[in-house]
Write an enzyme that holds these catalytic residues in place. Structure first.
Site, PDB file in Angstrom:
ATOM      1  CB  SER A   1      -0.846   0.012   1.279  1.00  0.00           C
ATOM      2  OG  SER A   1      -1.403   1.297   1.492  1.00  0.00           O
TER       3      SER A   1
ATOM      4  CE1 TYR B   1      -4.576  -2.105   4.894  1.00  0.00           C
ATOM      5  CE2 TYR B   1      -3.462  -0.017   4.515  1.00  0.00           C
ATOM      6  CZ  TYR B   1      -4.066  -1.155   4.025  1.00  0.00           C
ATOM      7  OH  TYR B   1      -4.142  -1.351   2.667  1.00  0.00           O
TER       8      TYR B   1
HETATM    9  C1  BGC Z   1      -6.202   1.544   1.962  1.00  0.00           C
HETATM   10  C2  BGC Z   1      -7.356   2.387   1.493  1.00  0.00           C
HETATM   11  C3  BGC Z   1      -6.894   3.817   1.218  1.00  0.00           C
HETATM   12  C4  BGC Z   1      -5.652   3.867   0.372  1.00  0.00           C
HETATM   13  C5  BGC Z   1      -5.086   5.274   0.242  1.00  0.00           C
HETATM   14  C6  BGC Z   1      -5.076   1.674   0.968  1.00  0.00           C
HETATM   15  O1  BGC Z   1      -4.017   0.835   1.314  1.00  0.00           O
HETATM   16  O2  BGC Z   1      -6.618   0.181   2.113  1.00  0.00           O
HETATM   17  O3  BGC Z   1      -8.391   2.375   2.456  1.00  0.00           O
HETATM   18  O4  BGC Z   1      -7.923   4.536   0.568  1.00  0.00           O
HETATM   19  O5  BGC Z   1      -4.658   3.019   0.927  1.00  0.00           O
HETATM   20  O6  BGC Z   1      -5.021   5.946   1.452  1.00  0.00           O
END
Ligand code: BGC
Length: 273
Positions: free
Chosen positions: A158, A171
Site C-alpha cells: 500500500s 494497517y
Molecule cells: C487503503 C485504502 C486507502 C488507500 C489510500 C489503501 O491501502 O486500504 O483504504 O484509501 O490506501 O489511502
C-alpha cells in the site's frame, strides 16, 4: 468480449489470495486474460469466488480457474491450499499475496484484537503464503519453457508502506513491514532465480475504502491527495500485477511498484512549502 489477449502467462499457475473482491478479483481476472491458471482464494463470498473462477475458465484463453477457501493467517489452511493447487495444476509459478483488511481505530482505543487481526492477515498471511510458494518453486525446479524465473512473488502492499496513517496504525505497520519481508526474500532467493516484488496501490475504488469515494464530497476530498486526479480502479492493479509476473519485468526484483496516481508525491506541496 475480451480484448485480444497477450497470453504471456500460458502454462503458468497463479494463486491470488483474497480474490473474491476488490483488487484481488481484478488481479485474478487479469491473470486469466493472460492465459494463466488461477486459484481464486477466498474466505468470504464463495459465490463471487466461484463466479470469478468460472469466468476465467470460460475465457478459453489457455488457463482454468478454481476457487479455494483458505484463511491465509492459518498455517494448515495455507498448506492445504498449496497442496490442492499442486494436485490440480502440477505446480505454482506465481503468488499474488493480496489478502488484506483494515480494522481502524484511534491508537489509544485500539484493542489487541484489532491490532492482532490486521497483523495476522496482512503480514503473517503473506509470510505463510510466500513460504509455501518458495518451497514449491524450489521443489519443482526451473521450467525454462515457461519463464526465466523459478517463480514470482508479488506482495500487495500500500502507499501506507511509506505514508504514515493516523487512525490506522495497525494497517500502516503491517504494510511497512511488507517492505522488509519482500526485500529480504528478494535478497535471499535471488540466487535461486525467484523474483520478489511489491505493488503499492494508492486509493483504489473497492469496498475497503467505500467511505472515501461514496459521496461526491468525499471523492473531492480524496482527489486532493491524488495529483493525477482520479481514483484508481482495480484493473489498474491487475495490469501492473500481470506485467510484474511476466518475463517482461525479468530484471525487476526487490522493489515496490507504486500504482497510485502520484499520491506518494506529497500533493500538499503543490501550492505550499
Ligand atoms: C487503503 C485504502 C486507502 C488507500 C489510500 C489503501 O491501502 O486500504 O483504504 O484509501 O490506501 O489511502
Amino acid at each position: 468480449m475480451y480484448q485480444k489477449p497477450n497470453q504471456r502467462l500460458c502454462n503458468q499457475t497463479c494463486i491470488v489470495t483474497g480474490a473474491s473482491s476488490g483488487i484481488g478479483k481484478a488481479v485474478a481476472l487479469a491473470m486469466g486474460k493472460d492465459g494463466a491458471n488461477v486459484v481464486v482464494n477466498y474466505i468470504t463470498q464463495p459465490e463471487v469466488a466461484e463466479a470469478v473462477a468460472q469466468e476465467i475458465t470460460d475465457m478459453k484463453l489457455g488457463g482454468r480457474g478454481i476457487a479455494i477457501k483458505a484463511d491465509v493467517s492459518k498455517e494448515d489452511q495455507v498448506e492445504k491450499m498449496f497442496e490442492t493447487t499442486v494436485k490440480e495444476f502440477g505446480t505454482v509459478d506465481i503468488l499474488i499475496a493480496n489478502a488484506g483488511l483494515q480494522r481502524d481505530a484511534a491508537f489509544h482505543e485500539m484493542t489487541l484484537a484489532q491490532w492482532q487481526m490486521v497483523i495476522d492477515v496482512n503480514l503473517t498471511g503473506q509470510f505463510l503464503c510466500a513460504r509455501a510458494a518458495i518451497r514449491e518453486f524450489l521443489r519443482r525446479g526451473m521450467r525454462t519453457d515457461v519463464s526465466k524465473a523459478l517463480g514470482k512473488i508479488i506482495h500487495m502492499s500500500s502507499v501506507h508502506e511509506i505514508i504514515p496513517w493516523a487512525g490506522h496504525a495497525n494497517y500502516a505497520a503491517s504494510k511497512g513491514a511488507i517492505v522488509m519481508l519482500m526485500q529480504s526474500l528478494a535478497q535471499e532467493y535471488g540466487p535461486s532465480k525467484i523474483r520478489v516484488n511489491s505493488i503499492a496501490p494508492g486509493a483504489i475504488q473497492t469496498p475497503i475504502n467505500k467511505d472515501a469515494w461514496e459521496s461526491k464530497s468525499a471523492l473531492d476530498e480524496l482527489n486532493k491527495l491524488i495529483p493525477y486526479k482520479r481514483i484508481g480502479q482495480p484493473s489498474d492493479i491487475g495490469s501492473a500485477a500481470v506485467w510484474l509476473a511476466t518475463d517482461e519485468s525479468d530484471y525487476i526484483s526487490g522493489t515496490t511498484l507504486f500504482v497510485d496516481g502520484a499520491m506518494t508525491c506529497y500533493p500538499g506541496f503543490t501550492t505550499n512549502g
